[in-house]
Motif scaffolding. Structure first.
Motif: not given
Length: 598
Positions: A18-28
């Motif tokens: 499903l996830f192969d090294g995912i990155d995510l940044q969520i800002e306010a």
């Protein structure tokens, strides 16, 4: 600083990465829309953020006091708790630890979402149940709100209410939706889960579609060049002794690396390959209703309605939940007998009906057994096809085909329903809410198939983009009557009479400005007010109108992607201004009510 950061997340589900090294940044303050094919792991990603599932590797970085709440995709049934109790569950253990404060917050969110706390949850309609579940997610004031297909089973007025509510909501949103109109209105950034990787696309939904297509074309070209090089190297290695010389060992190692890269490459999932089973043409007249009436328990749903449907017509039926859309279909198809009026069906009709409460699959049986029990083949437009091959056309793998239906995601389940539908020959297709849970690619394919369908179509849908694309005429439940208009949803908005504007929308919590002006005229009650209070009452409608205008302009600006490209201080200031305007407007309404009823 980002509210939350996913770093190098890996997760496998059986034989599926499903996830192969995912990155995510969520800002306010962002409103992120998560898109991707059915079964790619969108709901799993939301569960990961809520710590309902654990990653195999990687880390989730955020402050210890970050609050995350999730609005689940499925609406529970058979729950006899009150709406108050459902909403209170949003606090968890905190509800008992801080009873007075939590009760105040529950009552505040109930009022804001126009819910009655004493009402039994199971007595609510699907749309109001979802609103109660939204209240449960909001009650603890989360920093990040996760919404999984929030518009499913909502009618258009409820969807529009939700859009406006979320536009004014101050927290950060991450939502999954295949409702393109909803995404266009809300999303400030698109993030896509594709083949185990997560990519971010700045700009609106239309810009994402344009850039995504360009990226896919570039990927295809690069893959073709790689495959050409690999083929050339394979020819070279087969030359024998030359390839084994010492000076060529580096080239041999590079070939081995290319072979491994090819094995690891996850190719883009194909598109559904489908066609609708077509029967011989029906007669020119398909259906004719004359002065049709029907109701329940003395309450009329359909009153003196007449229409004629001819071969090739594509009819959309629009209206809020519970007004009688499905009842009208059942009357036209002869499943219900009208209490007044007549229905005439044309000749040579072959009808396929896609019911919104669809007959359930046998969850314990596999896909093949559910699609064609007792047979290895299906026949579509004169072509005989093996069940496995047919299901592969709908993107089910051989391994999935042998698994029980219960393991399918909501979208995969709907895709299987469409496969069963299309396998039946028809010249009148009746679809009651067919788009729920479908991914964007399958939804667009369904649009194309229905546009090209040679038979007649009757469609109930709350997907505004879908209606605009497919139907040629709309039957609309509005203002206690049923009216007909040429074209789809947007065409109806243009043609409808002005007084209908507020009739179809869900009742507002507060009186309209026009009503305030009319009701603010002097009456016997005003004699009890002082001169100063009378002047204040007369000026309140103008003040309310001014505040509503300012609030609407600010909400429109905050709904644009450009708003979140400003610096953090400016964004925070505007969010505070929104809160202040909302509070002032509520105070003005409260003051107006006090003065109007001294």
């Amino acid at each position: 600083m980002a509210l939350l950061h996913l770093r190098n997340i890996h997760l496998e589900n059986g034989d599926n990465r499903l996830f192969d090294g995912i990155d995510l940044q969520i800002e306010a303050g962002e409103r992120l829309c998560l898109v991707g094919r059915n079964g790619t792991g969108k709901s799993t990603l939301m569960k990961l953020l809520c710590r309902e599932v654990q990653a195999d590797d990687g880390e989730i970085i955020h402050s210890p006091d970050l609050k995350i709440a999730r609005l689940q995709q499925d609406v529970p049934h058979g729950n006899r708790e009150s709406v108050f109790e459902i909403v209170a569950a949003g606090f968890g253990e905190q509800a008992t630890e801080e009873a007075w404060q939590t009760q105040w917050q529950i009552e505040a969110i109930l009022s804001r979402l126009q819910l009655k706390g004493e009402q039994a949850f199971d007595d609510l309609s699907g749309g109001w149940k979802r609103r109660a579940l939204l209240a449960r997610a909001l009650v603890a004031n989360p920093d990040i709100l996760l919404l999984d297909e929030p518009t499913n089973h909502l009618d258009i007025p409820a969807i529009e209410w939700l859009e406006n509510f979320l536009l004014s909501y101050k927290a950060t949103l991450l939502f999954v939706s295949h409702d393109r109109a909803f995404v266009r209105k809300l999303a400030t950034r698109i993030i896509e889960l594709d083949r185990g990787r997560l990519t971010s696309w700045t700009g609106n939904f239309d810009k994402y579609q344009e850039n995504k297509q360009a990226a896919l074309e570039a990927e295809s070209q690069q893959a073709a060049l790689f495959d050409k090089r690999l083929a050339e190297e394979e020819v070279w290695i087969r030359q024998g002794i030359k390839a084994r010389r010492t000076r060529n060992e580096g080239r041999v190692r590079r070939l081995e690396a290319m072979r491994e890269e090819f094995r690891q490459r996850r190719n883009l999932q194909g598109k559904v390959q489908a066609q609708i089973g077509q029967a011989e043409a029906s007669g020119k007249l398909v259906l004719e209703a004359s002065k049709l009436s029907y109701g329940f328990d003395g309450q009329p749903l359909i009153n003196n309605f007449s229409t004629t449907i001819l071969r090739g017509d594509k009819i959309g039926i629009i209206g809020p939940n519970g007004v009688g859309k499905t009842t009208l279909i059942k009357l036209l198809l002869g499943e219900l007998t009208p209490q007044a009026g007549t229905i005439k069906q044309g000749t040579n009709l072959q009808i396929v009906y896609f019911d919104q409460h669809r007959a359930q699959f046998d969850n314990e049986k596999n896909l093949r057994e559910n699609l064609a029990p007792g047979s290895d083949f299906v026949e579509i437009n004169g072509q005989r096809k093996h069940v496995i091959s047919y299901l592969q056309d709908f993107l089910f793998t051989p391994l999935q085909i042998q698994k029980p239906v219960k393991v399918l995601s909501g979208g995969e389940r709907n895709r299987l329903l469409l496969a069963r539908l299309f396998a039946q020959a028809s010249n009148l297709l009746v679809l009651d809410e067919p788009t729920n849970d479908l991914d964007a690619e399958t939804l667009e394919l369904l649009e194309e198939l229905l546009i090209d369908y040679a038979g007649s179509l009757i469609l109930i849908s709350h997907d505004r983009s879908f209606l605009n694309s497919v139907v040629t005429r709309s039957i609309v439940f509005e203002n206690a009557s049923i009216c007909e208009y040429a074209g789809g949803y947007d065409d109806w908005l243009i043609q409808r009479p002005a007084p209908v504007t507020d009739k179809l929308n869900e009742p507002a919590a507060k009186p309209t400005t026009t009503a305030l002006k009319e009701e603010a005229k002097p009456s016997t009650k005003l004699k009890k007010l002082s001169y100063k209070e009378q002047r204040e009452l007369e000026q309140l409608p103008g003040l309310i109108e001014q505040l509503e205008t300012q609030l609407a302009e600010l909400q429109r600006w905050m709904a644009t992607p450009a708003f979140y490209q400003q610096d953090a201080a400016t964004i925070t200031a505007k969010q505070q201004e929104l809160e202040q305007l909302t509070a002032e407007l509520e105070q003005a309404f409260a003051r107006w009510e006090t003065l109007e009823n001294p």
